[in-house]
Design a protein around this motif. Structure first.
Motif, PDB file in Angstrom:
ATOM      1  N   GLY A 181      17.017  10.823  -7.916  1.00  0.00           N
ATOM      2  CA  GLY A 181      17.404  10.850  -9.321  1.00  0.00           C
ATOM      3  C   GLY A 181      18.247   9.637  -9.689  1.00  0.00           C
ATOM      4  O   GLY A 181      18.089   9.050 -10.767  1.00  0.00           O
ATOM      5  N   ALA A 182      19.136   9.263  -8.773  1.00  0.00           N
ATOM      6  CA  ALA A 182      19.989   8.106  -9.026  1.00  0.00           C
ATOM      7  C   ALA A 182      19.157   6.828  -9.106  1.00  0.00           C
ATOM      8  O   ALA A 182      19.441   5.926  -9.905  1.00  0.00           O
ATOM      9  CB  ALA A 182      21.034   7.991  -7.925  1.00  0.00           C
ATOM     10  N   ARG A 185      17.743   6.584 -12.533  1.00  0.00           N
ATOM     11  CA  ARG A 185      18.737   6.159 -13.511  1.00  0.00           C
ATOM     12  C   ARG A 185      19.050   4.668 -13.350  1.00  0.00           C
ATOM     13  O   ARG A 185      19.196   3.946 -14.319  1.00  0.00           O
ATOM     14  CB  ARG A 185      20.027   6.966 -13.346  1.00  0.00           C
ATOM     15  CG  ARG A 185      19.866   8.453 -13.590  1.00  0.00           C
ATOM     16  CD  ARG A 185      21.185   9.088 -13.978  1.00  0.00           C
ATOM     17  NE  ARG A 185      22.220   8.931 -12.965  1.00  0.00           N
ATOM     18  CZ  ARG A 185      22.370   9.746 -11.917  1.00  0.00           C
ATOM     19  NH1 ARG A 185      21.551  10.769 -11.754  1.00  0.00           N
ATOM     20  NH2 ARG A 185      23.338   9.552 -11.054  1.00  0.00           N
ATOM     21  N   LEU A 208      12.509  14.794 -11.400  1.00  0.00           N
ATOM     22  CA  LEU A 208      13.886  15.182 -11.683  1.00  0.00           C
ATOM     23  C   LEU A 208      13.957  16.692 -11.852  1.00  0.00           C
ATOM     24  O   LEU A 208      13.008  17.333 -12.298  1.00  0.00           O
ATOM     25  CB  LEU A 208      14.381  14.506 -12.962  1.00  0.00           C
ATOM     26  CG  LEU A 208      14.382  12.976 -12.980  1.00  0.00           C
ATOM     27  CD1 LEU A 208      15.084  12.475 -14.239  1.00  0.00           C
ATOM     28  CD2 LEU A 208      15.065  12.412 -11.752  1.00  0.00           C
ATOM     29  N   ASN A 209      15.121  17.260 -11.510  1.00  0.00           N
ATOM     30  CA  ASN A 209      15.285  18.696 -11.753  1.00  0.00           C
ATOM     31  C   ASN A 209      15.702  18.905 -13.213  1.00  0.00           C
ATOM     32  O   ASN A 209      16.016  17.940 -13.917  1.00  0.00           O
ATOM     33  CB  ASN A 209      16.284  19.297 -10.759  1.00  0.00           C
ATOM     34  CG  ASN A 209      17.668  18.700 -10.896  1.00  0.00           C
ATOM     35  OD1 ASN A 209      18.076  18.341 -12.001  1.00  0.00           O
ATOM     36  ND2 ASN A 209      18.375  18.566  -9.794  1.00  0.00           N
ATOM     37  N   ARG A 211      18.313  19.908 -14.780  1.00  0.00           N
ATOM     38  CA  ARG A 211      19.601  19.376 -15.211  1.00  0.00           C
ATOM     39  C   ARG A 211      19.512  17.853 -15.393  1.00  0.00           C
ATOM     40  O   ARG A 211      19.955  17.295 -16.386  1.00  0.00           O
ATOM     41  CB  ARG A 211      20.673  19.727 -14.178  1.00  0.00           C
ATOM     42  CG  ARG A 211      22.090  19.395 -14.603  1.00  0.00           C
ATOM     43  CD  ARG A 211      23.096  19.801 -13.533  1.00  0.00           C
ATOM     44  NE  ARG A 211      22.785  19.178 -12.253  1.00  0.00           N
ATOM     45  CZ  ARG A 211      23.171  17.942 -11.924  1.00  0.00           C
ATOM     46  NH1 ARG A 211      23.847  17.214 -12.772  1.00  0.00           N
ATOM     47  NH2 ARG A 211      22.849  17.439 -10.747  1.00  0.00           N
ATOM     48  N   GLU A 212      18.880  17.209 -14.406  1.00  0.00           N
ATOM     49  CA  GLU A 212      18.743  15.750 -14.484  1.00  0.00           C
ATOM     50  C   GLU A 212      17.884  15.347 -15.684  1.00  0.00           C
ATOM     51  O   GLU A 212      18.162  14.350 -16.339  1.00  0.00           O
ATOM     52  CB  GLU A 212      18.128  15.218 -13.187  1.00  0.00           C
ATOM     53  CG  GLU A 212      19.072  15.258 -12.005  1.00  0.00           C
ATOM     54  CD  GLU A 212      18.397  14.873 -10.689  1.00  0.00           C
ATOM     55  OE1 GLU A 212      19.053  14.224  -9.875  1.00  0.00           O
ATOM     56  OE2 GLU A 212      17.217  15.236 -10.495  1.00  0.00           O
ATOM     57  N   SER A 213      16.841  16.141 -15.962  1.00  0.00           N
ATOM     58  CA  SER A 213      16.003  15.847 -17.121  1.00  0.00           C
ATOM     59  C   SER A 213      16.830  15.908 -18.397  1.00  0.00           C
ATOM     60  O   SER A 213      16.675  15.071 -19.298  1.00  0.00           O
ATOM     61  CB  SER A 213      14.858  16.849 -17.226  1.00  0.00           C
ATOM     62  OG  SER A 213      13.992  16.694 -16.143  1.00  0.00           O
ATOM     63  N   GLU A 215      20.017  15.354 -18.689  1.00  0.00           N
ATOM     64  CA  GLU A 215      20.864  14.156 -18.732  1.00  0.00           C
ATOM     65  C   GLU A 215      20.074  12.943 -19.183  1.00  0.00           C
ATOM     66  O   GLU A 215      20.563  12.104 -19.946  1.00  0.00           O
ATOM     67  CB  GLU A 215      21.466  13.889 -17.357  1.00  0.00           C
ATOM     68  CG  GLU A 215      22.550  14.862 -16.973  1.00  0.00           C
ATOM     69  CD  GLU A 215      22.968  14.673 -15.525  1.00  0.00           C
ATOM     70  OE1 GLU A 215      23.800  15.450 -15.070  1.00  0.00           O
ATOM     71  OE2 GLU A 215      22.441  13.747 -14.864  1.00  0.00           O
ATOM     72  N   LEU A 216      18.827  12.881 -18.673  1.00  0.00           N
ATOM     73  CA  LEU A 216      17.970  11.760 -19.055  1.00  0.00           C
ATOM     74  C   LEU A 216      17.749  11.751 -20.563  1.00  0.00           C
ATOM     75  O   LEU A 216      17.840  10.705 -21.219  1.00  0.00           O
ATOM     76  CB  LEU A 216      16.636  11.859 -18.321  1.00  0.00           C
ATOM     77  CG  LEU A 216      15.609  10.806 -18.727  1.00  0.00           C
ATOM     78  CD1 LEU A 216      15.946   9.475 -18.093  1.00  0.00           C
ATOM     79  CD2 LEU A 216      14.207  11.219 -18.357  1.00  0.00           C
TER      80      LEU A 216
END
Lengths: 297, 305, 557
Positions: A181-182, A185, A208-209, A211-213, A215-216
């Motif tokens: 995920g990093a 980003r 991405l999971n 939560r990460e989605s 944030e994206l």
């Protein structure tokens, strides 16, 4: 819909609604295969334009034409900066599209400089600016203060984007050692360090999971609103697409089948037929949906 | 016209030899994507084994030419194949998943080793051999007495090459081994998962390439009648050029490329200067790579993004 | 140590399979050696003859059989036994007669490798101890106590003493702690750690090394021979550093670097002999000409992908050599060019006893006794300065946009293009600059030798320089120095084994690649750091608030 813009032969003078990018009659053939077939659409400044479609619909090929990796068989790709400068992307060699026309992109399968540090990745992104400041290396070799200052500014910009994508703590890590995920980003941060007017993202939410989605989605909204640039987005994750896009273009088998706001596209019968299937299982490709129906699920 | 015809015959003979070496490059490149830099030395070893077998046969008193040729071919192919197998086993297999440069460096090291190993054992002097297959047909004669000849040897070389090419094409297309090779070329991991013995397939590819190079070594020994430990380097580079020219990974391409290189060399030497024939070959390599990197029969490659 | 053998002692050894494996290896060895070792061509007055050496073939096969069996035993857990036996075998074969010298070398080498493999199976400390003992035995001054004190002897003694100390220290460790066997991955990691340490140490070892190199010609141990070796080493270090720019930084495999070396050498030789120009005018010109030839070659071929690029550069190297051989009128053909002028003291003085060119002589200018050593020392400093220029350039350029772009191209050139980097220009830059340094080295070579011929610029020379770069660890500046000492220095040691030199060189290249494919000291430090981060993942306090003013210190040293 936006048919009016697409068929305009002469573009109007730039104003708030002038498209940043106009794709006109884009066709890309590989031998006998027509990957993109007569696609026209526009992407505006300060908007997120999503390009969606089933696998093999020609989305990545479209991106590769836009960013100079392929030269289109037919078609015109016009990029108009907010200050009025106009570029015909299909006529420019690959690296110029980023250097002069300020179009940045990310890749479906992440392409970081894995052996270099996170910060170095962002410094490489500012190559052209720094190369000029270093007087094509000569001033840099001599260590002139003008170059030092430019480098300092470049680090500032990198630091800004690192903090935006929450990678400040990883600045000196080897990029290849970052979690997945990093890395996604970082690739966006790297693209933003080129200070683009149009940011093209090729499936940024893949892998991405949830939560990460989320944030994206926040990051992309931030880029659009605070930096005032256009974002062109290829994405399969409909929760991301539908929540942040201002404008959605749907491709299927290389052709455009719909174009409009997320709401319009969602309700377009052609799109539902080709791609979304039933509204409940909107992410399933039709064959899978049919399969499930057959099994009585 | 007569002169031209003669050069055509010479060029085809030379081309057949280059083609046989080129097949080894092309097969190895196709299957593991590396330039087997030591392949030229394999050919050189084949030539030395040929010379040694001829001498041994002479000592034991076998002088019937067809039998000699047969024994020499079999011996050279057999022993050279063992060299090919061993080199892959020692120098390349452990490096299959290493950084791209590592196997290439290892191959360069292997090439230097083999060259000097042969020099150490057999001496640096050139090895002359009396002509084994003399004579030939006269095809036509020009008014001034210039005779276009095709020697029995040239005929043997060309016919043998055609036969070997046919045989190998059959192996690749028809047999289990050929199928395994083509599968490994596409995707080694997947082939392995589906029960193909990848290590064995790659080993056999090296064995086949080495055997063909040995045939080329035998031919060159007979054709020029003199060899030394250094012949592998130049022949290797030229054969690689042939493989690239034909489209690397393509078997008929390698043969075609070999013929091209042979013809160019023959005609260049005949009509221009013999000194610069190597420059001509290298220039062709550069030009092909620049303007048609996929070669004559190769598939064009699209930059994957 | 004992733990291993105890646990394994209970198990029966699978003799049939071990014997089969060893027999197979011996059979392959037999097939390999029968044609080329068993039969030797000999020149007879009547033509080519043949002689047989089957004793050597059998000996080789037997050695392979024993060696393979030893390795099988190691894998079956009898490491201690094998280690003792192989050390014994090494000692015995050192004093016993063999049919030929080569077999003796093979036997000793085999015993050496097997004993180390066995020691690794026992534990890491044992392996290090054994290796250190070997180094000490091998380099120790025991063999030549008679001769005078040379630099070589001093260096050997110092290394031997250090190795002995390591052996004692590690040996105690190995004895007390029953460490685990070392796997290949462990070994690689251990080498990585060493690489990092060397990289860090080079920060102060570098200046120490340079200081030593500076005072070296005035040390009492420096004589003509050792200064000559110093010049040789420095030439290769410079070439290694030059090629490192292309191969290590930009990731372009150049197999024809010697071409630029040749262009530099011939440029100087021709300019000096035809026009009578001095070294100090010709040096920059030679560099420019080499860089130009680099651009001319690079322009069409730089977009080729890796392997093709390698072959084309090799072809280019050969083209240059063929032209040098065949263009008699201009280059003297295979005879080369002789009588190349020696360099003057910066155009101020000459090193001859009685200068003819109108300049004063060096020894009179400084009021010294005439000595032919003056010129050699001057040449030594010249190549030292040139090499340091290349090093300094590389160290600095890595921190500049161009250097970073090179490394980025090595990592992923498609991503570079998407970031607006002109790939061709950047690669061309790397190519031209490396070629220029090669040209400098070439003209130094010409002026030092006074004679050049195409013989000096064969492919093997390119391979040696490349071996230095790759062996050292691509991109590592210290690595090049270490590798030069191994690749150029070691063979100098084995002058008496002259004929085995290139055989060992080729095999060594293979073995080192197998042992450590990324090179001995492969390690990369970032060229820039955000302040306050040691590379760990723990967030340091106050970083988010550090803001812009922290950047001044953010540049890596």
């Amino acid at each position: 819909m936006t048919d009016a813009i697409m068929t305009t032969a002469a573009l109007p003078l730039p104003n708030a609604t002038t498209p940043l990018l106009a794709v006109e009659h884009l066709t890309m053939r590989f031998g006998g295969l027509v990957a993109v077939n007569d696609v026209s659409f526009a992407a505006a400044n300060r908007q997120i334009t999503a390009v969606i479609g089933p696998n093999g619909a020609g989305k990545t090929t479209l991106f590769n034409c836009l960013t100079g990796f392929y030269s289109p068989t037919i078609g015109r790709l016009t990029l108009r900066h907010p200050d009025g400068k106009t570029f015909l992307l299909e006529q420019m060699p690959g690296y110029r599209i980023s250097q002069k026309a300020s179009v940045a992109r990310t890749f479906q399968n992440i392409r970081l400089f894995g052996g270099m540090s996170v910060l170095e990745n962002l410094m490489v992104a500012q190559h052209n600016k720094l190369q000029n400041a270093s007087g094509f290396t000569i001033a840099g070799l001599l260590g002139l203060p003008s170059y030092r200052k430019a480098e300092q500014q470049a680090v500032d910009l990198a630091r800004y984007w690192l903090s935006r994508v929450r990678l400040l703590d990883y600045a000196d890590w080897q990029a290849g050692n970052l979690p997945y995920g990093a890395q996604r980003r970082l690739e966006i941060a790297r693209a933003m360090c080129t200070e683009p007017v149009l940011l093209c993202l090729d499936e940024p939410a893949a892998g991405l999971n949830p939560r990460e989605s989320g944030e994206l989605a926040d990051l992309l909204t931030f880029i659009r609103d605070e930096h005032g640039i256009g974002v062109l987005l290829i994405e399969h994750d409909m929760s991301v697409v539908m929540s942040i896009s201002d404008h959605v273009v749907v491709l299927d088998y290389g052709r455009k089948i719909a174009d409009g706001t997320p709401h319009e596209v969602k309700n377009d019968p052609a799109v539902i037929r080709a791609y979304l299937g039933e509204e409940e299982d909107e992410e399933l490709p039709p064959e899978v949906a049919k399969d499930l129906e057959g099994k009585g699920v | 016209m007569e002169y031209f015809l003669q050069q055509l015959i010479n060029g085809l003979t030379l081309g057949a030899i280059y083609g046989l070496i080129a097949i080894g490059y092309t097969m190895v490149y196709g299957i593991i994507g590396m330039i087997n830099f030591a392949h030229g030395e394999i050919y050189m070893i084949g030539a030395f084994i040929a010379v040694i077998t001829f001498l041994v046969l002479g000592t034991v008193g076998i002088t019937w030419v067809p039998l000699m040729l047969l024994v020499v071919l079999i011996m050279a192919m057999l022993f050279t194949a063992v060299y090919g197998w061993t080199i892959e086993r020692i120098a390349y297999r452990p490096l299959r998943n290493s950084p791209r440069l590592a196997p290439l460096i290892s191959a360069i090291g292997m090439s230097i080793f083999l060259q000097n190993y042969v020099q150490l054992l057999q001496g640096a002097r050139v090895k002359p051999l009396p002509p084994v297959v003399p004579g030939g047909f006269s095809l036509m004669e020009r008014a001034d007495g210039f005779v276009v000849q095709i020697s029995y040897l040239q005929l043997t070389i060309i016919l043998l090459t055609v036969a070997l090419m046919y045989g190998f094409t059959q192996i690749i297309q028809r047999t289990e081994l050929g199928r395994a090779q083509r599968a490994c070329e596409q995707d080694k991991t997947m082939a392995g998962l589906l029960g193909v013995n990848v290590d064995r397939t790659i080993s056999l590819t090296f064995v086949m390439g080495a055997a063909l190079a040995a045939v080329a070594g035998v031919m060159v020994t007979l054709y020029y009648g003199v060899i030394d430990f250094y012949i592998g380097f130049l022949a290797g580079v030229k054969a690689f050029t042939a493989a690239v020219l034909g489209g690397i990974g393509s078997l008929p391409g390698a043969m075609l490329g070999g013929l091209f290189i042979g013809l160019i060399e023959a005609f260049w030497s005949a009509y221009f200067t013999i000194e610069y024939k190597d420059v001509a070959t290298f220039s062709i390599l550069v030009l092909v790579l620049i303007f048609r990197p996929s070669g004559l029969l190769g598939r064009p490659e699209i930059e994957k993004v | 140590m004992t733990a291993i053998s105890e646990s394994a002692a209970g198990r029966a050894l699978p003799w049939p399979s071990m014997l089969r494996e060893s027999g197979l290896a011996a059979f392959v060895a037999l097939l390999l050696t029968v044609p080329l070792v068993g039969f030797r061509t000999v020149d007879r007055p009547t033509g080519l003859g043949i002689s047989t050496r089957f004793d050597e073939v059998l000996a080789a096969a037997a050695l392979v059989f024993i060696g393979r069996l030893g390795l099988c035993l190691v894998n079956e857990g009898r490491a201690l036994l094998v280690m003792v036996l192989s050390i014994l075998a090494l000692a015995v074969s050192a004093f016993v007669g063999f049919p030929t010298e080569a077999l003796k070398v093979i036997a000793m080498g085999g015993a050496f490798v097997i004993s180390l493999r066995a020691a690794m199976k026992i534990n890491g400390d044992a392996a290090i101890t054994l290796a250190a003992v070997y180094v000490a035995l091998f380099l120790g001054p025991w063999l030549q106590l008679g001769g005078g004190v040379t630099l070589w002897l001093v260096a050997k003694s110092v290394i031997a003493a250090a190795a002995l100390a390591v052996a004692v220290w590690r040996g105690l460790h190995a004895w007390r702690k029953h460490g685990a066997p070392v796997s290949l991955a462990d070994r690689d990691k251990a080498m990585d750690r060493i690489a990092v340490k060397v990289q860090q140490a080079s920060r102060f070892l570098g200046p120490v090394g340079i200081a030593f190199a500076l005072i070296f010609p005035f040390l009492p141990i420096a004589d003509r021979v050792s200064i000559d070796i110093g010049i040789l080493l420095l030439t290769y270090i410079m070439l290694g550093w030059g090629l490192n720019i292309v191969v290590g930084l930009a990731g372009l495999l150049d197999l024809g670097y010697v071409a630029f070396y040749a262009v530099g050498a011939y440029s100087y030789a021709l300019l000096a002999t035809y026009f009578g120009w001095g070294f100090w005018i010709c040096l920059p010109l030679a560099g420019v000409l080499a860089a130009l030839s680099g651009v001319l070659l690079g322009f069409p071929v730089l977009r080729l992908r890796g392997d093709y690029f390698a072959i084309v550069t090799l072809g280019f190297g050969e083209i240059i050599r063929v032209i040098l051989i065949n263009w008699y009128q201009f280059t003297g053909g295979p005879n080369g060019i002789s009588g190349i002028p020696r360099p003057s003291f910066f155009g101020l003085a000459e090193f001859n006893r009685n200068p003819t060119g109108g300049l004063p002589s060096f020894h009179e200018m400084f009021g010294l006794e005439f000595s032919s050593l003056h010129r050699i020392i001057f040449l030594y400093y010249l190549i030292l300065a040139l090499a340091l220029v290349v090093n300094l350039f590389t160290l600095r350029v890595r921190k500049l946009p161009m250097g970073r772009a090179w490394e980025a191209l090595r990592e992923d050139d498609i991503a570079c293009s998407s970031l607006g980097i002109n790939r061709t220009n950047m690669k061309l830059g790397a190519f031209a600059i490396a070629a220029m340094f090669g040209g400098f080295a070439g003209s130094f070579f010409a002026t030092r030798q006074g004679f050049i011929s195409p013989e000096s610029f064969t492919f093997i020379e390119s391979a040696i320089i490349l071996a230095i770069v790759v062996l050292g660890g691509m991109g590592s500046q210290v690595g090049v120095v270490v590798a030069t000492f191994i690749v150029i220095g070691l063979p100098e040691m084995f002058r008496e084994l002259e004929q085995y030199r290139m055989v060992a060189f080729g095999m060594g290249m293979v073995l080192i690649m197998l042992w450590r494919p990324r090179g001995l000291l492969a390690h990369r430090d970032p060229t820039i750091r955000l302040q306050g981060y040691g590379g760990g993942g723990t967030p340091a306090a106050g970083t988010a608030a550090a803001g812009g003013e922290a950047i001044a210190g953010g540049r890596a040293k």
